[in-house]
Scaffold this motif. Sequence first.
Motif, PDB file in Angstrom:
ATOM      1  N   ARG A  37     -15.100  -7.060  -4.016  1.00 44.21           N
ATOM      2  CA  ARG A  37     -14.623  -7.745  -2.668  1.00 44.21           C
ATOM      3  C   ARG A  37     -14.371  -9.104  -2.952  1.00 44.21           C
ATOM      4  O   ARG A  37     -15.451  -9.828  -3.509  1.00 44.21           O
ATOM      5  CB  ARG A  37     -15.579  -7.213  -1.775  1.00 44.21           C
ATOM      6  CG  ARG A  37     -14.969  -7.654  -0.331  1.00 44.21           C
ATOM      7  CD  ARG A  37     -15.911  -7.056   0.512  1.00 44.21           C
ATOM      8  NE  ARG A  37     -15.769  -7.921   2.022  1.00 44.21           N
ATOM      9  CZ  ARG A  37     -14.945  -7.398   2.833  1.00 44.21           C
ATOM     10  NH1 ARG A  37     -14.055  -6.305   2.507  1.00 44.21           N
ATOM     11  NH2 ARG A  37     -14.672  -7.846   4.060  1.00 44.21           N
ATOM     12  N   GLY A  38     -13.135  -9.782  -2.590  1.00 47.84           N
ATOM     13  CA  GLY A  38     -13.001 -11.070  -2.893  1.00 47.84           C
ATOM     14  C   GLY A  38     -12.512 -11.462  -4.180  1.00 47.84           C
ATOM     15  O   GLY A  38     -12.609 -12.804  -4.563  1.00 47.84           O
ATOM     16  N   GLN A  39     -12.556 -10.633  -5.102  1.00 48.34           N
ATOM     17  CA  GLN A  39     -12.489 -11.024  -6.656  1.00 48.34           C
ATOM     18  C   GLN A  39     -11.057 -10.197  -7.078  1.00 48.34           C
ATOM     19  O   GLN A  39     -11.091  -8.730  -7.051  1.00 48.34           O
ATOM     20  CB  GLN A  39     -13.551 -10.441  -7.419  1.00 48.34           C
ATOM     21  CG  GLN A  39     -14.724 -10.868  -6.999  1.00 48.34           C
ATOM     22  CD  GLN A  39     -15.134 -12.252  -6.711  1.00 48.34           C
ATOM     23  OE1 GLN A  39     -15.075 -12.866  -7.862  1.00 48.34           O
ATOM     24  NE2 GLN A  39     -15.474 -12.921  -5.665  1.00 48.34           N
ATOM     25  N   TYR A  40     -10.129 -10.884  -7.719  1.00 53.03           N
ATOM     26  CA  TYR A  40      -8.840 -10.227  -7.942  1.00 53.03           C
ATOM     27  C   TYR A  40      -8.516 -10.958  -9.494  1.00 53.03           C
ATOM     28  O   TYR A  40      -8.688 -12.005  -9.697  1.00 53.03           O
ATOM     29  CB  TYR A  40      -7.654 -10.737  -7.018  1.00 53.03           C
ATOM     30  CG  TYR A  40      -7.801  -9.968  -5.693  1.00 53.03           C
ATOM     31  CD1 TYR A  40      -7.353  -8.962  -5.360  1.00 53.03           C
ATOM     32  CD2 TYR A  40      -8.662 -10.505  -4.752  1.00 53.03           C
ATOM     33  CE1 TYR A  40      -7.494  -8.169  -3.890  1.00 53.03           C
ATOM     34  CE2 TYR A  40      -8.918 -10.232  -3.527  1.00 53.03           C
ATOM     35  CZ  TYR A  40      -8.284  -8.871  -3.244  1.00 53.03           C
ATOM     36  OH  TYR A  40      -8.238  -8.511  -2.005  1.00 53.03           O
ATOM     37  N   LEU A  41      -7.749 -10.043 -10.242  1.00 48.73           N
ATOM     38  CA  LEU A  41      -7.005 -10.500 -11.377  1.00 48.73           C
ATOM     39  C   LEU A  41      -5.624 -10.445 -10.871  1.00 48.73           C
ATOM     40  O   LEU A  41      -5.308  -9.633 -10.252  1.00 48.73           O
ATOM     41  CB  LEU A  41      -7.061  -9.547 -12.659  1.00 48.73           C
ATOM     42  CG  LEU A  41      -8.635  -9.310 -13.250  1.00 48.73           C
ATOM     43  CD1 LEU A  41      -8.373  -8.176 -14.405  1.00 48.73           C
ATOM     44  CD2 LEU A  41      -8.750 -10.657 -13.754  1.00 48.73           C
ATOM     45  N   ILE A  42      -4.927 -11.682 -11.291  1.00 53.67           N
ATOM     46  CA  ILE A  42      -3.548 -11.735 -10.485  1.00 53.67           C
ATOM     47  C   ILE A  42      -2.707 -12.048 -11.897  1.00 53.67           C
ATOM     48  O   ILE A  42      -2.907 -13.016 -12.748  1.00 53.67           O
ATOM     49  CB  ILE A  42      -3.484 -13.144  -9.655  1.00 53.67           C
ATOM     50  CG1 ILE A  42      -4.595 -12.589  -8.581  1.00 53.67           C
ATOM     51  CG2 ILE A  42      -2.100 -13.300  -9.011  1.00 53.67           C
ATOM     52  CD1 ILE A  42      -4.777 -13.934  -7.711  1.00 53.67           C
ATOM     53  N   ALA A  43      -1.411 -11.548 -11.863  1.00 52.29           N
ATOM     54  CA  ALA A  43      -0.248 -11.818 -12.499  1.00 52.29           C
ATOM     55  C   ALA A  43       0.728 -12.655 -11.760  1.00 52.29           C
ATOM     56  O   ALA A  43       1.375 -12.130 -10.740  1.00 52.29           O
ATOM     57  CB  ALA A  43       0.328 -10.595 -13.205  1.00 52.29           C
TER      58      ALA A  43
END
Length: 92
Positions: A37-43
């Motif tokens: 929750r509230g933690q993402y890996l982003i491209a």
Amino acid sequence: MLNHYVLMINPRGEMASNETIEGALYQVAKDWLRFARGQYLIAAEGGPEPIFEAVRKSIKLNDDVVVIEINLSNRMGWASNLAINWIKKYAP
């Protein structure tokens, strides 16, 4: 070329919904993987500023937002294969 980032949101109270945060990411990111929750890996193309600005508009002003660029050459083996395989699918 896509760059990879970790997005961390630390709410000061109730957190914005996943749909709200991901709606903001949809505007600036090619793809993302929520791993908590509230933690993402982003491209995403470009730098971290557009990600920060888009997410900042979708959450409360006193929530903390951190966007960190991932450098795979510094990998020390802490990330799971799921995360590394997701990142590598966008690697040149």
